[in-house]
Design an enzyme around this catalytic site. Structure first.
Site, PDB file in Angstrom:
ATOM      1  N   LYS A 145       5.429  54.188  -3.234  1.00  0.00           N
ATOM      2  CA  LYS A 145       5.776  53.358  -4.380  1.00  0.00           C
ATOM      3  C   LYS A 145       7.265  53.095  -4.355  1.00  0.00           C
ATOM      4  O   LYS A 145       7.960  53.689  -3.545  1.00  0.00           O
ATOM      5  CB  LYS A 145       5.327  53.999  -5.699  1.00  0.00           C
ATOM      6  CG  LYS A 145       5.633  55.466  -5.883  1.00  0.00           C
ATOM      7  CD  LYS A 145       4.993  55.926  -7.189  1.00  0.00           C
ATOM      8  CE  LYS A 145       5.034  57.427  -7.353  1.00  0.00           C
ATOM      9  NZ  LYS A 145       4.470  57.874  -8.623  1.00  0.00           N
ATOM     10  N   LYS A 170      -0.450  59.112   0.126  1.00  0.00           N
ATOM     11  CA  LYS A 170      -1.405  58.198  -0.489  1.00  0.00           C
ATOM     12  C   LYS A 170      -0.681  56.970  -1.003  1.00  0.00           C
ATOM     13  O   LYS A 170       0.506  57.018  -1.332  1.00  0.00           O
ATOM     14  CB  LYS A 170      -2.153  58.891  -1.631  1.00  0.00           C
ATOM     15  CG  LYS A 170      -1.318  59.159  -2.872  1.00  0.00           C
ATOM     16  CD  LYS A 170      -2.188  59.662  -4.020  1.00  0.00           C
ATOM     17  CE  LYS A 170      -1.419  59.734  -5.346  1.00  0.00           C
ATOM     18  NZ  LYS A 170      -1.035  58.413  -5.892  1.00  0.00           N
ATOM     19  N   ASP A 172       0.329  54.622  -3.924  1.00  0.00           N
ATOM     20  CA  ASP A 172       0.349  54.732  -5.369  1.00  0.00           C
ATOM     21  C   ASP A 172      -0.952  54.102  -5.881  1.00  0.00           C
ATOM     22  O   ASP A 172      -1.461  53.140  -5.284  1.00  0.00           O
ATOM     23  CB  ASP A 172       1.557  53.987  -5.937  1.00  0.00           C
ATOM     24  CG  ASP A 172       1.700  54.217  -7.426  1.00  0.00           C
ATOM     25  OD1 ASP A 172       1.423  55.334  -7.893  1.00  0.00           O
ATOM     26  OD2 ASP A 172       2.080  53.262  -8.143  1.00  0.00           O
ATOM     27  N   HIS A 261      -8.038  59.702  -8.228  1.00  0.00           N
ATOM     28  CA  HIS A 261      -6.914  59.522  -9.162  1.00  0.00           C
ATOM     29  C   HIS A 261      -7.484  59.316 -10.568  1.00  0.00           C
ATOM     30  O   HIS A 261      -8.500  58.638 -10.722  1.00  0.00           O
ATOM     31  CB  HIS A 261      -6.077  58.313  -8.739  1.00  0.00           C
ATOM     32  CG  HIS A 261      -4.825  58.162  -9.549  1.00  0.00           C
ATOM     33  ND1 HIS A 261      -4.817  57.614 -10.812  1.00  0.00           N
ATOM     34  CD2 HIS A 261      -3.553  58.532  -9.284  1.00  0.00           C
ATOM     35  CE1 HIS A 261      -3.578  57.647 -11.283  1.00  0.00           C
ATOM     36  NE2 HIS A 261      -2.792  58.189 -10.377  1.00  0.00           N
TER      37      HIS A 261
END
Lengths: 378, 378
Positions: A145, A170, A172, A261
């Site tokens: 990110k 990962k 974002d 998530h």
């Protein structure tokens, strides 16, 4: 009823309001009907439906947590009501009763016959450790990110995070298929950058792109990601539906580990007297839906989870479910390098530490990641 | 940032806690970051990201509902952040902030460019009225239940409900693909029974089977249902994910009207200071996701909705959204024949009345349905 039931039943523990035992019992008995036939009980004549399909109140006691006027009810349902589908299991557990005031799902107790319909996490804790050649230490993760960076810029970050010795990188959860960094371009570049870093370090870092997207495209994106060299997947089941994640975990052609998530799932847990407990939602249901690791905000960050919520969630990621592997808790949400020791004493070593923005505070991202790695190897 | 933004932004109205204006402002500004870059704002140097991608606090005032210490914040986001996907739109609107204590989404204000990516309800109010040849009166609906009946028994009920003059007969949301009444067998029998009744009455009653199911099977079930003669679909987007419903509505090969059911969505609305408002969840988002009618529990039944919640929900089903048709509110949840007049004065004529178990109280189901029909034709 013409069908024959096996007699196998699953149990759901709810807390619900009284204020007294008699009123709590009335609510619990209404729930037995609400979650199954949803029909005036006095109009159901068929004894097989009354006996087999109606939910059964197995026990009712004052809630053990000391909350005044709350009761713990255990209700059992015929496994056949769930029809071997996660969507319908969720429906029986909490479909209509999610709309009732003050009812919370605390935990599930699922028998082997029902669980046989679920494969759960493909790797689980042991399998993910093997993939990463990290037999015992906490695993390290960060996120690409901020949203708005180009694929090229994100790939540059991915390369540095991998060079610094992280295990999992990962996307974002906010990186989807926007024009800033379109999915295919981003995945190709980030996977390549991580592969290149691994070639230099001899490491096994894995890149997990976010495949949460439109209903018809989740599997397609996941397969494309695999072709492009992704080493896992990030899914927000609150956005896609829990079953979309389960389908990815069960897909033998994919064979990739999955991090979940919690985007949009907060509404299930933020009110202590409604929704679904952290234990059941992120632990038990997350595993039924195939998550190898479950991202959530650790206490003391900017979110609402208490230490007790986090402890309970982590317990849910390893609670016995025959045939379903344990998952890693992945505490996140404003975590910092300085809190690694504290988190380790809280979660033990079976944990994925996910640190995002804080890794970018120093002048040298690779060096900061190396410090992160040293902190768990010491 | 290399990509060019159009400058178009969408707005989300949140309520959030203070307790005072300064603290509310700090929370609102944090939310602008949380929902977009989720990265320490001071570490984002790129002025295009700061200016274009960060959420913008457009206004902040004390909440108009008189709740002490609550504030209304309007935040705008670049349309590009939502990437023309419902999943990502939901993510920007409320992904992480669903996990923050006390934040509620009250309404969305979506500009034409963003809305152009959504087709909304295929029929909407006017289209569904045309299908049913019911230009102005309230529409009548019932559900096939209880769970546990065989397909043959359910089909018998469907035939009677259709003979009695109902417009829409949906599966109970708890009928999935269980052994009591397997999907294909049930849909074939019920569709045939309704067609036969229509042939006798000259009516246009439609049967809407429940196609909520595993991620890979929703579309397949919907298409099979159409082949078997279904006249519409029932979907529980809380179980399947909202986008699975949107995909069905957008499927030209299907071309069927959709009723949505609120199973598992209760956790978004039951706590007044968190989650998503009835207006936004069932009204605005339900329509974005293609529902022609939105089932919900009317006030005074056994659920938690207040009259004000219901009024606001119904307003959301018709609130202006350029290019997106209005949907019908479908109040349900323990409704009775005796309440039809009351409900009609509450909702007006643009409503689907959904009565389930209460229709079965009398000795003659067909006659009871005829009384239901007469009640809205009088």
């Amino acid at each position: 009823m013409e069908a024959r039931l096996s007699g196998e039943r699953f149990r759901v523990s709810y807390t619900l309001p009284g204020p007294d035992l008699a009123q709590a019992e009335a609510r619990a008995r209404a729930l037995c009907i609400e979650q199954t036939v949803e029909f005036p009980a006095d109009l159901v004549g068929d004894p097989d439906i009354r006996e087999g399909v109606f939910g059964k109140l197995e026990s009712l006691v004052p809630a053990g947590d000391g909350r005044e006027g709350r009761f713990s009810a255990v209700v059992s349902y015929a496994s056949e009501c769930a029809g071997r589908e996660l969507t319908q299991l969720l429906n029986v557990v909490f479909g209509n009763s999610s709309l009732l005031p003050g009812v919370r799902v605390e935990r599930l107790d699922l028998p082997p016959g029902l669980l046989a319909g679920f494969s759960g996490p493909r790797f689980g804790r042991a399998g993910l450790r093997e993939l990463l050649a990290a037999p015992s230490r906490p695993l390290l993760c960060s996120a690409l990110k901020p949203m708005g960076l180009s694929s090229r810029e994100l790939a540059e970050l991915a390369g540095k995070l991998a060079l610094g010795g992280l295990d999992l990188i990962k996307d974002d959860h906010g990186l989807a298929d926007q024009l800033f960094s379109p999915f295919t371009e981003r995945v190709a570049r980030c996977a390549a950058a991580v592969a290149e870093a691994n070639a230099r370090t001899g490491g096994r870092c894995r890149y997990l792109p976010n495949v949460s997207g439109p209903a018809g495209q989740v599997q397609e994106r996941a397969r494309r990601a695999r072709e492009l060299g992704a080493g896992g997947l990030l899914v927000s089941p609150g956005l896609t539906g829990l079953d979309a994640m389960r389908a990815l975990a069960a897909d033998d052609e994919l064979g990739l580990p999955i991090l979940s998530h919690p985007a949009l799932q907060g509404s299930f847990v933020v009110s202590p007297c409604s929704g679904i407990s952290h234990f059941a939602l992120f632990g038990q249901l997350g595993r039924l839906a195939g998550a190898d690791g479950v991202v959530f905000p650790h206490a003391g960050g900017r979110f609402a989870f208490s230490p007790e919520d986090c402890r309970s969630l982590a317990a849910g990621t390893a609670a016995p479910m025959p045939g379903i592997r344990p998952a890693f808790p992945a505490p996140a949400g404003g975590m910092t390098l300085e809190r690694v020791a504290e988190l380790r004493s809280f979660y033990g070593d079976d944990v994925i530490f996910l640190i995002g923005g804080d890794l970018h505070r120093g002048p040298d991202l690779v060096a900061t990641c190396q410090r992160f790695r040293e902190a768990v190897e010491g």
